[in-house]
Design an enzyme around this catalytic site. Structure first.
Site, PDB file in Angstrom:
ATOM      1  N   LYS A  96     -15.023  20.528 -28.910  1.00 49.78           N
ATOM      2  CA  LYS A  96     -16.316  19.983 -29.334  1.00 49.78           C
ATOM      3  C   LYS A  96     -16.881  20.802 -30.501  1.00 49.78           C
ATOM      4  CE  LYS A  96     -17.552  18.741 -24.548  1.00 49.78           C
ATOM      5  NZ  LYS A  96     -18.680  18.726 -23.586  1.00 49.78           N
ATOM      6  N   ASN A 146     -20.205  23.505 -23.545  1.00 52.04           N
ATOM      7  CA  ASN A 146     -19.043  23.954 -22.761  1.00 52.04           C
ATOM      8  C   ASN A 146     -17.710  23.709 -23.460  1.00 52.04           C
ATOM      9  OD1 ASN A 146     -18.929  21.218 -22.462  1.00 52.04           O
ATOM     10  ND2 ASN A 146     -19.115  21.216 -20.221  1.00 52.04           N
TER      11      ASN A 146
HETATM   12  P1  IDP Z   1     -16.822  16.961 -18.025  1.00 55.78           P
HETATM   13  O1  IDP Z   1     -16.951  17.246 -19.501  1.00 55.78           O
HETATM   14  O2  IDP Z   1     -16.420  18.186 -17.250  1.00 55.78           O
HETATM   15  O3  IDP Z   1     -15.938  15.770 -17.731  1.00 55.78           O
HETATM   16  P2  IDP Z   1     -19.077  15.235 -17.395  1.00 55.78           P
HETATM   17  O4  IDP Z   1     -19.770  15.168 -16.085  1.00 55.78           O
HETATM   18  O5  IDP Z   1     -18.193  14.080 -17.765  1.00 55.78           O
HETATM   19  O6  IDP Z   1     -18.283  16.611 -17.485  1.00 55.78           O
HETATM   20  O7  IDP Z   1     -20.202  15.395 -18.520  1.00 55.78           O
HETATM   21  C1  IDP Z   1     -19.880  15.235 -19.880  1.00 55.78           C
HETATM   22  C2  IDP Z   1     -20.534  16.360 -20.642  1.00 55.78           C
HETATM   23  O8  IDP Z   1     -21.941  16.186 -20.570  1.00 55.78           O
HETATM   24  C3  IDP Z   1     -20.256  17.752 -20.084  1.00 55.78           C
HETATM   25  O9  IDP Z   1     -19.075  18.329 -20.581  1.00 55.78           O
HETATM   26  C4  IDP Z   1     -21.480  18.525 -20.516  1.00 55.78           C
HETATM   27  O10 IDP Z   1     -21.338  19.033 -21.844  1.00 55.78           O
HETATM   28  C5  IDP Z   1     -22.567  17.461 -20.504  1.00 55.78           C
HETATM   29  N1  IDP Z   1     -23.352  17.523 -19.253  1.00 55.78           N
HETATM   30  C6  IDP Z   1     -22.972  17.114 -18.027  1.00 55.78           C
HETATM   31  N2  IDP Z   1     -23.932  17.336 -17.125  1.00 55.78           N
HETATM   32  C7  IDP Z   1     -24.930  17.925 -17.800  1.00 55.78           C
HETATM   33  C8  IDP Z   1     -26.234  18.408 -17.402  1.00 55.78           C
HETATM   34  O11 IDP Z   1     -26.625  18.339 -16.235  1.00 55.78           O
HETATM   35  N3  IDP Z   1     -26.989  18.953 -18.387  1.00 55.78           N
HETATM   36  C9  IDP Z   1     -26.576  19.044 -19.690  1.00 55.78           C
HETATM   37  N4  IDP Z   1     -25.378  18.599 -20.091  1.00 55.78           N
HETATM   38  C10 IDP Z   1     -24.567  18.050 -19.159  1.00 55.78           C
END
Ligand code: IDP
Ligand code: MG
Length: 152
Positions: free
Chosen positions: A11, A114
Site C-alpha cells: 500500500k 498496515n
Molecule cells: P485485511 O486487510 O487484513 O484483509 P480487512 O478487514 O479486509 O483487513 O480491512 C481492509 C483494510 O481496512 C485493512 O487492511 C485496514 O487497513 C483497514 N481497516 C480495517 N478495519 C479497520 C478499522 O477498524 N479502522 C481503520 N482501518 C481499518
C-alpha cells in the site's frame, strides 16, 4: 493443497516508507512466484470497487482516501496455498495482534497503516486480480513451479 494466485498490494505507506523491497524479499524468500507486478496510483472509483465489501463501514472513506493517496505496488503471487500463505506472511489486520515475525508486526503500528493487502479467499482473489491486471500482464513461471514447488 493447490497452486493458487492471489493479489498482494504494497500500500502507499509501504511505498512511501521505502519498504516494498523488504516485503517482496519476504515473499520471494518463502518461494512464492511473482507473475504480475505494477506500480500505480488508484483513482477513487477503482479503490471503492476493490474495497466494496467495506462500503458503509466507519473507516471506509478514510481507507479509500489513504489507498488513493500515493502510488502502490500491485502483485499477483503464485504458489502452493498462496492465499492463506500470503495472509500468514502479512499477519493479522491489526499490527498489535499480528504474529511476531509477520510483515505487519515487524513494520506497522496501526490498523489504518498496515502496509499490505492480500486477498482473503479464492473468490476475492479472482475478483481483485481483475481490478488491477489485464490478462496480458501475467507471465508464466511454469518452469519455476515445476523446479521449486511441485512435490513429485
Ligand atoms: P485485511 O486487510 O487484513 O484483509 P480487512 O478487514 O479486509 O483487513 O480491512 C481492509 C483494510 O481496512 C485493512 O487492511 C485496514 O487497513 C483497514 N481497516 C480495517 N478495519 C479497520 C478499522 O477498524 N479502522 C481503520 N482501518 C481499518
Ligand atoms: Mg480484506
Amino acid at each position: 493443497m493447490a497452486i493458487e494466485r492471489t493479489l498482494l498490494l504494497c500500500k502507499p505507506d509501504a511505498v512511501s516508507r521505502g519498504i516494498t523491497g523488504d516485503i517482496i524479499a519476504r515473499l520471494e524468500r518463502r518461494g512464492y512466484l511473482i507473475i504480475a507486478m505494477k506500480m500505480m496510483q488508484l483513482d477513487g472509483e477503482r479503490a471503492r470497487k476493490h474495497y466494496a465489501e467495506h462500503a458503509g463501514k466507519p473507516f471506509f472513506d478514510g481507507l479509500v482516501k489513504f489507498i488513493t493517496s500515493g502510488p502502490l505496488v500491485a502483485m499477483c503471487i503464485e504458489g502452493e496455498s498462496a492465499i492463506a500463505g500470503c495472509r500468514q506472511l502479512m499477519g493479522a489486520t491489526d499490527p498489535l495482534t499480528a504474529a511476531p515475525g509477520s510483515i505487519r508486526a515487524d513494520y506497522a503500528q496501526t490498523i489504518g497503516r498496515n502496509l499490505v493487502h492480500g486477498s482473503d479467499s479464492h473468490e476475492s482473489a479472482e475478483r481483485e486480480l481483475q481490478i488491477f491486471f489485464q490478462p496480458a500482464d501475467f507471465v508464466s513461471r511454469k518452469h519455476d513451479l515445476e523446479r521449486w514447488i511441485f512435490e513429485k
